[in-house]
Enzyme design. Sequence first.
Site, PDB file in Angstrom:
ATOM      1  N   ARG A 198       0.789  -0.866   0.439  1.00  0.00           N
ATOM      2  CA  ARG A 198      -0.093   0.011  -0.134  1.00  0.00           C
ATOM      3  C   ARG A 198       0.730   0.955   0.125  1.00  0.00           C
ATOM      4  O   ARG A 198       1.893   1.467   0.818  1.00  0.00           O
ATOM      5  CB  ARG A 198      -0.895  -0.083   1.368  1.00  0.00           C
ATOM      6  CG  ARG A 198      -2.538  -0.750   1.088  1.00  0.00           C
ATOM      7  CD  ARG A 198      -3.334  -0.075   0.402  1.00  0.00           C
ATOM      8  NE  ARG A 198      -4.879  -0.652   0.179  1.00  0.00           N
ATOM      9  CZ  ARG A 198      -5.186  -1.768  -0.636  1.00  0.00           C
ATOM     10  NH1 ARG A 198      -3.567  -2.186  -1.445  1.00  0.00           N
ATOM     11  NH2 ARG A 198      -5.908  -2.268  -0.878  1.00  0.00           N
ATOM     12  N   HIS A 220      -0.920  -0.078  -9.831  1.00  0.00           N
ATOM     13  CA  HIS A 220      -1.344  -0.137  -9.000  1.00  0.00           C
ATOM     14  C   HIS A 220      -2.857  -1.484  -9.674  1.00  0.00           C
ATOM     15  O   HIS A 220      -4.236  -1.107  -8.903  1.00  0.00           O
ATOM     16  CB  HIS A 220      -2.636   0.506  -7.644  1.00  0.00           C
ATOM     17  CG  HIS A 220      -3.363  -0.504  -6.372  1.00  0.00           C
ATOM     18  ND1 HIS A 220      -3.473   0.323  -5.986  1.00  0.00           N
ATOM     19  CD2 HIS A 220      -3.055  -1.441  -6.471  1.00  0.00           C
ATOM     20  CE1 HIS A 220      -3.998  -0.552  -4.018  1.00  0.00           C
ATOM     21  NE2 HIS A 220      -3.655  -1.822  -4.992  1.00  0.00           N
ATOM     22  N   GLU A 280      -2.107   7.643  -4.435  1.00  0.00           N
ATOM     23  CA  GLU A 280      -2.604   7.685  -5.217  1.00  0.00           C
ATOM     24  C   GLU A 280      -3.695   7.688  -5.927  1.00  0.00           C
ATOM     25  O   GLU A 280      -4.493   7.789  -4.714  1.00  0.00           O
ATOM     26  CB  GLU A 280      -2.481   6.090  -5.795  1.00  0.00           C
ATOM     27  CG  GLU A 280      -3.009   4.927  -4.834  1.00  0.00           C
ATOM     28  CD  GLU A 280      -2.647   3.916  -4.585  1.00  0.00           C
ATOM     29  OE1 GLU A 280      -1.563   3.146  -4.553  1.00  0.00           O
ATOM     30  OE2 GLU A 280      -3.603   2.937  -4.849  1.00  0.00           O
TER      31      GLU A 280
HETATM   32  C1  DGY Z   1      -6.278  -5.824  -2.558  1.00  0.00           C
HETATM   33  O1  DGY Z   1      -6.848  -6.138  -3.164  1.00  0.00           O
HETATM   34  O2  DGY Z   1      -5.580  -5.169  -1.786  1.00  0.00           O
HETATM   35  C2  DGY Z   1      -5.365  -4.758  -3.980  1.00  0.00           C
HETATM   36  O3  DGY Z   1      -4.611  -4.195  -3.662  1.00  0.00           O
HETATM   37  C3  DGY Z   1      -6.340  -3.804  -5.083  1.00  0.00           C
HETATM   38  O4  DGY Z   1      -6.473  -3.033  -4.003  1.00  0.00           O
END
Ligand code: DGY
Length: 331
Positions: free
Chosen positions: A244, A291, A273
Amino acid sequence: MASTTGRPAILVARKVFPEVVDHLRAHFDVDLNDTDDVLSPQQLAQRLQGKVGVLTTGSERVDAALLTANPQLKIVANIAVGYNNFDMAAINAAGVLATNTPDVLTETTADFGFALLMATARRLTESEHFLRAGLWNRWSLDMFAGAEVHGSTLGILGMGRIGQAIARRGAHGFGMKVIYHNRSRLDAALEADCKACYVDKAELLREADHLMLVLPYSPEVHHTVGAAEIAQMKRTATLINIARGGIVDDAALAVALREKRIAAAGLDVFEGEPKVHPDLLTVPNVVLSPHIASATMGTRMAMAMLAADNVIAYLTQGKALTPLNPDVTSA
Ligand code: DGY
């Protein structure tokens, strides 16, 4: 708007696949945000009026203000395994069930982690830009010479399901020595399966040739990797973040990349982001992606279907498939 048909009403806050909408429409009145535009907090609160369930993505924040404005809400189902867009304290206090989408994306996300590691270590995008720019008019022995992947040391920070799937790829597929750090140590059988050795964070930073971040975000892990941590890494190391934004201090990383304090980075997630720190856009030794670690059609469909199934199971049978707070039982 409340349902006019007597059936429960739910909101799908972002465009999803038609099959998922059809699946939900067999049970509910479905209000669909059929765009890729994120609803503002005010729009979301308004669209949720009269709705008992909502499918969200990581872009919609579920907090006390939203829940207070919508006391009828019973379930929030994230189409993501990460749920840092959920204020879990507020959700628990409101007696709302929260769900995420574990398991269905594990292998796909691990594949991407490895793709990003390979592209970063082997300077793939940098060399492609060079070729596309028409600069390939000579060849030299050290042209875009990168770092070895096979046989090197893979460090993994965060050893949940995805971290373990990455460890297996590294150990079994690439003959890497795998070291990891995690809040809690895996049991011996899992460590053996992943061929992974538990180390403290300092050793992980010091020893990894490639450091992969796979830990979930919470305020406690904000800037877990900043200037001080990068300073402990090998100058030849690569850093890969598929976890993240916010776990890495992006500004400090851009400085470190420019000054070659580490060799390269591969980033799929960013602080703030979809904005990206402008300095990251100008350093050559970073591979950037928007992402997309879980983005295959099959996996994104499975994630959206699981979120839908969670809403259906909870609102029709009182039990969700992958609850985050299973003690909530007010449906
Ligand atoms: C998740 O599933 O957490 C991925 O990063 C997509 O947001």
